[in-house]
Motif scaffolding. Structure first.
Motif: not given
Ligand code: DX5
Ligand code: ZN
Length: 219
Positions: A8, A33, A68, A143, A145
């Motif tokens: 992502s 992603h 989103m 977010f 992390g």
């Molecule tokens: C969160 C996003 C994710 C995010 C995942 O709302 O949809 O794709 O980038 O990030 P990590 O892998 O850091 O949880």
């Protein structure tokens, strides 16, 4: 079918985004992603169609665009035009999920539906057979992390069971809090694609981090 880790870009260094994506592509990643946030559906704001278009000129990766946003129907065709291969919309972002799914298909993209942690798999009962992907959010969207919500493993397993019982063909994607430990947990529960942001780009060497995760879920 081999399980896949989809980086992502949310946690990437945006000052050299093209280069970071190229490193992952060279390492063997297949899916990128791309998280699109509007500050309304989720509290954060990220990237839009311009970034998808800019990356498209330099990458042959499969672009998995995760919307989103509110009023997603307004933007489907724009993201398709800019080079999305796949668009995932949130079940919670529309009153008309069936119509939205058909709109994504008509745009020429593959289609997925994402479920927030508080939404049960059963809401997809009437449409899951039509989908290329079911996205199980394993954090509250918005977010990178955050920590993987352990209860979501049961929802992943439910999506896998429904697919087998109904001879459906969607891939199961899991998004949020994926690291070396939780990647294995999600894959074991039935995930085909795991998304990882911080675990890949938080590392000094994103290509190597991607490869380690990829080996873990196929081990
Ligand atoms: C969160 C996003 C994710 C995010 C995942 O709302 O949809 O794709 O980038 O990030 P990590 O892998 O850091 O949880
Ligand atoms: Zn995402």
């Amino acid at each position: 079918m081999a399980k896949v880790v989809a980086p992502s870009i949310l946690s990437a260094d945006f000052s050299c985004l093209g280069r970071q994506v190229a490193v992952l592509e060279a390492e063997g990643a297949q899916i990128l992603h791309i998280d699109v946030m509007d500050g309304h559906f989720v509290p954060n704001i990220s990237v839009g169609p311009l970034v998808v278009g800019a990356l498209r000129c330099h990458s042959k990766l499969f672009f998995d665009v995760h919307l989103m946003i509110e009023r997603p129907e307004t933007y489907i065709d724009i993201f398709a035009r800019e080079g999305a291969d796949h668009i995932t919309v949130h079940w919670e972002s529309t009153k008309h999920i069936y119509r939205l799914i058909q709109q994504v298909k008509a745009s020429g993209c593959q289609v997925g539906v994402a479920l927030n942690p508080g939404t049960s798999f059963e809401v997809l009962d009437c449409v899951a057979g039509d989908l290329d992907m079911v996205l199980i959010m394993s954090v509250n969207p918005g977010f990178g992390g955050q920590d993987y919500i352990a209860d979501m493993s049961a929802k992943i397993a439910k999506a896998a069971r429904w697919r087998a019982d109904n001879k459906a063909h969607y891939r199961i994607e899991v998004d949020g809090g994926i690291n070396m430990d939780t990647a294995a947990v999600a894959a074991e529960a039935g995930a085909d694609v795991v998304v990882a942001g911080a675990a890949i780009f938080g590392d000094g060497k994103p290509g190597e981090a991607w490869k380690r995760l990829q080996l873990t879920i196929n081990g």
